[in-house]
Motif scaffolding. Structure first.
Motif, PDB file in Angstrom:
ATOM      1  N   PRO A  76       0.688  -1.146  -0.299  1.00 33.89           N
ATOM      2  CA  PRO A  76      -0.008  -0.093   0.179  1.00 33.89           C
ATOM      3  C   PRO A  76       1.274   1.423   0.414  1.00 33.89           C
ATOM      4  N   ARG A  77       1.872   0.918   0.213  1.00 32.33           N
ATOM      5  CA  ARG A  77       2.599   2.209   0.869  1.00 32.33           C
ATOM      6  C   ARG A  77       2.794   2.656  -0.248  1.00 32.33           C
ATOM      7  N   ALA A  78       3.825   1.896  -1.131  1.00 29.35           N
ATOM      8  CA  ALA A  78       4.206   1.746  -3.119  1.00 29.35           C
ATOM      9  C   ALA A  78       3.281   2.891  -3.962  1.00 29.35           C
ATOM     10  N   ALA A  79       1.919   1.978  -3.310  1.00 28.28           N
ATOM     11  CA  ALA A  79       0.945   1.789  -4.275  1.00 28.28           C
ATOM     12  C   ALA A  79       0.466   3.015  -4.066  1.00 28.28           C
ATOM     13  N   CYS A  80       0.378   3.614  -3.208  1.00 29.19           N
ATOM     14  CA  CYS A  80      -0.089   5.294  -3.021  1.00 29.19           C
ATOM     15  C   CYS A  80       1.099   6.410  -2.616  1.00 29.19           C
ATOM     16  N   ALA A  81       2.654   6.109  -2.959  1.00 32.30           N
ATOM     17  CA  ALA A  81       3.294   7.012  -3.335  1.00 32.30           C
ATOM     18  C   ALA A  81       3.246   7.320  -4.696  1.00 32.30           C
ATOM     19  N   GLU A  82       3.141   5.693  -5.561  1.00 34.85           N
ATOM     20  CA  GLU A  82       3.107   5.876  -6.955  1.00 34.85           C
ATOM     21  C   GLU A  82       2.393   6.960  -7.218  1.00 34.85           C
ATOM     22  N   LEU A  83       0.885   6.540  -6.909  1.00 44.06           N
ATOM     23  CA  LEU A  83      -0.143   7.607  -6.892  1.00 44.06           C
ATOM     24  C   LEU A  83      -0.194   8.856  -7.015  1.00 44.06           C
ATOM     25  N   ARG A  84       0.508   9.495  -6.140  1.00 43.53           N
ATOM     26  CA  ARG A  84       0.474  10.688  -5.313  1.00 43.53           C
ATOM     27  C   ARG A  84       1.688  10.922  -6.262  1.00 43.53           C
ATOM     28  N   ALA A  85       2.811  10.113  -6.235  1.00 41.94           N
ATOM     29  CA  ALA A  85       3.408  11.111  -7.684  1.00 41.94           C
ATOM     30  C   ALA A  85       3.094  11.630  -9.094  1.00 41.94           C
ATOM     31  N   GLU A  86       2.125  10.779  -9.340  1.00 45.47           N
ATOM     32  CA  GLU A  86       1.143  10.942 -10.563  1.00 45.47           C
ATOM     33  C   GLU A  86       0.405  11.455 -10.715  1.00 45.47           C
ATOM     34  N   GLN A  87      -0.154  11.761  -9.682  1.00 47.59           N
ATOM     35  CA  GLN A  87      -0.944  12.810  -9.720  1.00 47.59           C
ATOM     36  C   GLN A  87      -2.474  12.162 -10.020  1.00 47.59           C
ATOM     37  N   GLY A  88      -1.979  11.344  -8.969  1.00 49.07           N
ATOM     38  CA  GLY A  88      -3.397   9.951  -9.050  1.00 49.07           C
ATOM     39  C   GLY A  88      -4.284  10.202 -10.885  1.00 49.07           C
TER      40      GLY A  88
END
Length: 144
Positions: A76-88
């Motif tokens: 979950p941490r990596a997935a959320c970090a990826e979504l935040r980095a890509e602005q959703g």
């Protein structure tokens, strides 16, 4: 007598609304803490076939990103970090990694994301040509 009753009522109100230390509100029961984060709660699925509505769901996980990463997603941490980095934007994690070879066999799998991310309603669908292409994607959001 009327003034005495009013005075007693005001005294009772004053005593009943004593400010508790550190609460900043007079006599109010502690309210649930309000989050300063926009809500993020997603259901992610992998479905056999090229239609998420009529296909068979192979796997499904939950992902929450605020205030901290949570859910049944394996990372979950990596997935959320990826979504935040890509602005959703979910498309950023569905591109095929360079140098990966997969057959051109058409055996589609569909990934979906439904829910709320960063306070905005999300309904995302992407079709991969086969499971190899899905596994070769660069992102971790749909890697479960």
């Amino acid at each position: 007598m009327r003034y005495i009753a009013r005075g007693l009522a005001l005294a009772g109100i004053s005593l009943g609304l004593a400010v508790a230390p550190g609460t900043g509100s007079a006599g109010a029961a502690p309210q649930e803490a309000r989050s300063l984060y926009a809500p993020s709660a997603l259901v992610l699925t992998v479905t056999a076939g090229d239609d998420a509505l009529s296909g068979t769901v192979l796997r499904a996980v939950t992902l929450g990103c605020a205030p901290s990463a949570s859910g049944t997603h394996p990372a979950p941490r990596a997935a959320c970090a990826e979504l935040r980095a890509e602005q959703g934007r979910f498309d950023a994690g569905t591109t095929t990694a360079p140098g990966v070879s997969c057959t051109r066999q058409w055996d589609p799998v569909t990934v979906t994301a439904d829910g709320v991310f960063d306070g905005k309603r999300v309904s995302y669908t992407h079709v991969f040509g086969n499971t190899c292409l899905q596994g070769a994607s660069t992102g971790v959001v749909f890697d479960f």
